[in-house]
Enzyme design. Structure first.
Site, PDB file in Angstrom:
ATOM      1  N   ASN A  24     -16.837  69.359 -21.716  1.00 49.68           N
ATOM      2  CA  ASN A  24     -16.463  70.712 -21.296  1.00 49.68           C
ATOM      3  C   ASN A  24     -15.363  71.215 -22.236  1.00 49.68           C
ATOM      4  OD1 ASN A  24     -15.543  73.014 -20.022  1.00 49.68           O
ATOM      5  ND2 ASN A  24     -14.691  71.943 -18.230  1.00 49.68           N
ATOM      6  N   LYS A  26     -14.068  74.084 -22.436  1.00 48.57           N
ATOM      7  CA  LYS A  26     -13.218  75.142 -21.862  1.00 48.57           C
ATOM      8  C   LYS A  26     -13.091  76.294 -22.863  1.00 48.57           C
ATOM      9  CE  LYS A  26     -11.154  71.666 -18.981  1.00 48.57           C
ATOM     10  NZ  LYS A  26     -10.077  71.230 -18.128  1.00 48.57           N
ATOM     11  N   HIS A 116     -16.088  74.781 -11.280  1.00 47.68           N
ATOM     12  CA  HIS A 116     -14.972  74.021 -11.866  1.00 47.68           C
ATOM     13  C   HIS A 116     -13.674  74.440 -11.181  1.00 47.68           C
ATOM     14  CE1 HIS A 116     -11.999  72.591 -14.724  1.00 47.68           C
ATOM     15  NE2 HIS A 116     -12.927  71.741 -15.133  1.00 47.68           N
ATOM     16  N   GLU A 118     -10.888  75.127 -12.269  1.00 40.16           N
ATOM     17  CA  GLU A 118     -10.183  76.257 -12.908  1.00 40.16           C
ATOM     18  C   GLU A 118     -10.809  77.586 -12.502  1.00 40.16           C
ATOM     19  OE1 GLU A 118     -10.401  74.619 -16.869  1.00 40.16           O
ATOM     20  OE2 GLU A 118      -9.039  73.036 -16.211  1.00 40.16           O
ATOM     21  N   GLU A 186     -14.180  65.802  -9.701  1.00 45.90           N
ATOM     22  CA  GLU A 186     -13.009  66.014 -10.551  1.00 45.90           C
ATOM     23  C   GLU A 186     -11.778  66.269  -9.680  1.00 45.90           C
ATOM     24  OE1 GLU A 186     -14.119  67.295 -14.754  1.00 45.90           O
ATOM     25  OE2 GLU A 186     -13.943  69.117 -13.586  1.00 45.90           O
ATOM     26  N   GLY A 192      -6.651  67.311 -16.986  1.00 48.27           N
ATOM     27  CA  GLY A 192      -5.702  67.701 -18.020  1.00 48.27           C
ATOM     28  C   GLY A 192      -4.310  67.131 -17.837  1.00 48.27           C
ATOM     29  N   SER A 232      -9.123  63.544 -17.160  1.00 46.03           N
ATOM     30  CA  SER A 232      -8.400  62.672 -18.090  1.00 46.03           C
ATOM     31  C   SER A 232      -9.218  61.459 -18.523  1.00 46.03           C
ATOM     32  CB  SER A 232      -7.040  62.252 -17.502  1.00 46.03           C
ATOM     33  OG  SER A 232      -6.225  63.399 -17.302  1.00 46.03           O
ATOM     34  N   GLY A 254     -10.444  67.693 -22.488  1.00 47.17           N
ATOM     35  CA  GLY A 254      -9.673  67.597 -23.729  1.00 47.17           C
ATOM     36  C   GLY A 254     -10.268  66.635 -24.751  1.00 47.17           C
TER      37      GLY A 254
HETATM   38  P1  PGA Z   1      -9.774  66.739 -18.891  1.00 44.16           P
HETATM   39  O1  PGA Z   1     -10.661  67.900 -18.186  1.00 44.16           O
HETATM   40  O2  PGA Z   1     -10.746  65.697 -19.384  1.00 44.16           O
HETATM   41  O3  PGA Z   1      -9.059  67.438 -20.004  1.00 44.16           O
HETATM   42  O4  PGA Z   1      -8.868  66.202 -17.854  1.00 44.16           O
HETATM   43  C1  PGA Z   1     -11.793  67.593 -17.410  1.00 44.16           C
HETATM   44  C2  PGA Z   1     -12.419  68.864 -16.886  1.00 44.16           C
HETATM   45  O5  PGA Z   1     -11.699  69.793 -16.507  1.00 44.16           O
HETATM   46  O6  PGA Z   1     -13.670  68.978 -16.828  1.00 44.16           O
END
Ligand code: PGA
Length: 274
Positions: A24, A26, A116, A118, A186, A192, A232, A254
């Site tokens: 992803n 983003k 998601h 976010e 998640e 993140g 993460s 990330g």
């Molecule tokens: P992250 O994000 O691997 O940066 O923690 C995961 C996600 O939001 O899908």
């Protein structure tokens, strides 16, 4: 419901579900950077002897990159799939700024991320909106990657599984038993933050989600549907997640922006079975 455990204690569980490693991106990388990353990822995977029958790889670029990524994957016949990060619950019409399922399907997208955290927090997406988006994806023959997860506060007050399971049940309302979907667990506190869930924490909630899938869509759907862990995930912790019987892959944020790091995550079978 638990998938059968492999005879080897250190081996990946043999579940019959093809593991999926999903990146992803983003709101990162323009279409030129997207082409560079996908090319580098494909070369690196090829160098590693990547076999798409053992693990599936999908990338989720921003909307503006999708056409470039589609063209590259199809022209070079790359063993990669792609999807979008969101879609409108509507098929067409006066929805300025939105992108519909039919528009994504016309680009040959396979997947679309729905719900998601976010989107839920920054765009006030409710369970009802998320459910409508899941149905919109299925109506366009896209595979929704339905994200669920609890905040640290939810976990403290209601335990680990209550919120993710409630989000799953709400989003599956009106979804047929034979729907092709992916679930991504998640935990919001792990996204993140650099603080991933432990493999045991991931397994606990993924098992609860599989049980709920069975109750809502039936045993066959529960057995076949892939449940990813996200939050993460890095090259150093992927193998421990993949040893869990109910974790069928990862949604990587990330760490999916670096071709070498992401390719190492895709190589988890090497680490798991070593
Ligand atoms: P992250 O994000 O691997 O940066 O923690 C995961 C996600 O939001 O899908």
């Amino acid at each position: 419901m638990k998938a059968p455990r492999s005879a080897r204690r250190d081996a990946a569980p043999q579940t019959g579900r093809l593991p999926l490693i999903a990146g992803n991106w983003k709101m990162n990388l323009d279409h030129l950077q997207a082409i560079a990353l996908v090319q580098k990822l494909a070369w690196t995977l090829q160098d590693h002897g990547y076999d798409e029958r053992i693990v599936e790889v999908a990338v989720f670029p921003p909307f503006t990159d999708l056409r470039s990524v589609q063209t590259l994957i199809s022209a070079d016949r790359l063993p990669l799939r792609f999807g979008a990060q969101d879609l409108s619950p509507h098929a067409s019409g006066a929805y300025t700024g939105d992108i519909s399922g039919p528009l994504l399907k016309a680009l040959d997208a396979t997947y679309v991320i729905v719900g998601h955290s976010e989107r839920r927090s920054l765009h006030a997406e409710t369970d009802q909106v998320v459910g409508a988006k899941v149905r919109a994806a299925l109506d366009s023959a896209l595979v929704p990657v339905l994200c669920v997860g609890e905040t640290a506060e939810d976990r403290e007050q209601q335990g680990a599984s209550a919120v993710p399971v409630a989000q799953l049940r709400a989003a599956l309302d009106g979804v047929p038993a034979d729907a092709d979907l992916v679930v991504a667990y998640e935990p919001v506190w792990a996204i993140g933050s650099g603080q991933a869930a432990t493999p045991e924490q991931a397994q606990e909630v993924c098992t609860a989600l599989r049980v709920a899938l069975g109750e809502v869509l039936g045993a066959e759907a529960a057995d076949r549907t892939r449940i990813l862990y996200g939050g993460s995930v890095k090259r150093d912790n992927i193998a421990d997640f993949m040893r869990q019987a109910d974790v069928d892959g990862a949604l990587v944020g990330g760490a999916s922006l670096d071709a070498a790091g992401f390719a190492d995550i895709v190589r988890f079978p090497k680490h798991v079975t070593r």
